[in-house]
Design an enzyme around this catalytic site. Sequence first.
Site, PDB file in Angstrom:
ATOM      1  N   LYS A   3       1.014  -0.918  -0.388  1.00  0.00           N
ATOM      2  CA  LYS A   3       0.182  -0.226   0.044  1.00  0.00           C
ATOM      3  C   LYS A   3       0.887   1.191   0.132  1.00  0.00           C
ATOM      4  CE  LYS A   3      -1.824   2.727   3.230  1.00  0.00           C
ATOM      5  NZ  LYS A   3      -1.852   4.160   2.398  1.00  0.00           N
ATOM      6  N   GLU A  10      10.520   0.592  10.116  1.00  0.00           N
ATOM      7  CA  GLU A  10      11.812   1.632   9.959  1.00  0.00           C
ATOM      8  C   GLU A  10      10.560   2.925  10.496  1.00  0.00           C
ATOM      9  OE1 GLU A  10      13.378   4.003   8.893  1.00  0.00           O
ATOM     10  OE2 GLU A  10      12.820   3.346   6.656  1.00  0.00           O
ATOM     11  N   CYS A  57      13.793   9.858   6.556  1.00  0.00           N
ATOM     12  CA  CYS A  57      14.208   9.445   8.647  1.00  0.00           C
ATOM     13  C   CYS A  57      15.394   9.700   9.561  1.00  0.00           C
ATOM     14  CB  CYS A  57      13.164   8.121   8.241  1.00  0.00           C
ATOM     15  SG  CYS A  57      14.461   6.867   7.186  1.00  0.00           S
ATOM     16  N   GLU A 103      10.889  13.954  16.297  1.00  0.00           N
ATOM     17  CA  GLU A 103      11.753  14.220  14.855  1.00  0.00           C
ATOM     18  C   GLU A 103      10.034  15.077  13.984  1.00  0.00           C
ATOM     19  OE1 GLU A 103      12.074  10.891  10.714  1.00  0.00           O
ATOM     20  OE2 GLU A 103       9.966  10.721  12.107  1.00  0.00           O
TER      21      GLU A 103
END
Length: 493
Positions: free
Chosen positions: A186, A260, A294, A393
């Site tokens: 997806k 991840e 990331c 983040e």
Amino acid sequence: MTELGTGLDRSVRSFDRLFVGGAWHEPSSDEKIENVSPSTEEPLGTVPAAQQPDVDLAVAGAAAAFEDRRWSGLSREARAQALLRVADEIDSRATEMTHAFTAEVGAPLALSAAHHQMAAAMRRAAASQVHQVTTEEHRSWDGQSGTVVREPIGAVAAVIPRNGPVANASLKLASALAAGCPIVLKPAWEGPVSTMMLAEALAAAELPDGVVSLLPGSRTLGEYLVGHPGVSKVSFTGSTAAGKRVMQVASDRLTRVTLELGGKSAGIVTDDASLEEVLPTLIAGSVGNSGQVCSAITRVLISRSRYSDGVEIMAESLARLNVGDPFAAETDLGPLVAERQRQRVEGYIAIGRDEGARIVTGGGRPKDLDKGWYVEPTLFDQVDNSMRIAREEIFGPVIVAIPYSDLDEAICIANDSEYGLSGSVFTSDPELGRALARRMRTGQIFINGAGTCVAQPFGGFRQSGIGREGGLEGLEAFLETKMIVDPAPSVQG
């Protein structure tokens, strides 16, 4: 104000069917994903938004393909050749895919081209790994013997983010297919056309029926896929918050997961490193793709004795970056991929100010761009590692500079994080670099460099994830271990 796109064709194709089990199918509903340009805010086209019946069809096809071994039962050489065909098909479509990635995600053309080269390279690496992985090992112990067998785990559900659609998809597809697993993937809501072009490459490579499906859709659809009873393995890339939800859903059936997730990676600059040489390199690894990476190095650690000089050099490097039209050759940074992402980044910039950090450069929107979801590359100093801008983040072009007194303190600061995905050490002494790297609690560390090395195991410590992608370790994540114990020797009377 600058008007983007005069005389330049930014259009991308629309799609009206879904790629299910290696073939194009009519979607189960009329719902569409409206693709919008992040640089012009204009509509680009549509693709079907997959629904639960489409997932059911895709998972059923994957499960059937797994049970009758139409893919895993092929020879290693046949699977490797199929992966090489996919790589060749990606190469043949690279120009159009690069254009689509830039149009719908906003990455500069050079970065988009590199992503698709990387996607093809992943397939070729996985084709090699098919021959390298050990799937049977005979063992003897205490008078007994047996065989350790590692076999494909089953149908895989994969969910990817929006920041690099084809590369992220290829990292999961290549390893799952190399291991012998059918896969239903997806893509994110944003950037769907690039992955539909990838589906065309997969179709042209003529893999067996049922082996691959690509279903763009909502987060709700992703959760349905992750929790589907026909799925044996989940591979997810995204935020830590979303990864926790994926793990929660998968826990109901103890479905195996690889996650991840996010990062807040640190780059340590030692006193023997040339600030003028290393900091521009570090900047590229910090705000590339407008910080939507990331593994971005978003905490830069410089000794107190050189802190002011280092901050000045970084500010000058950031100020020189050209922010603008991602189709222009001179552009270094394009827009953020979505308006809500810009709002998130601007919210963190405001938090940094409120926490007492100082904006050295950036902090706003480019004044010459009246359209698009742009944010200036931003540097904070006067930052303490306890501040939210140093701990959470942001996923945008925002860097914090933090001083340290000695290398022991630098390591403590680097490791004082809920994350542990990537990192860097910049030094003129390679042995010192390796020594510091071994002390950093993070999944991938560069010495005198920055980025993401997906050809080798990539993943995180702590809340940056579980498991590894890339390399043999990434392939082995799609294998299950079985122990076959030989008959015990007869007892002699």
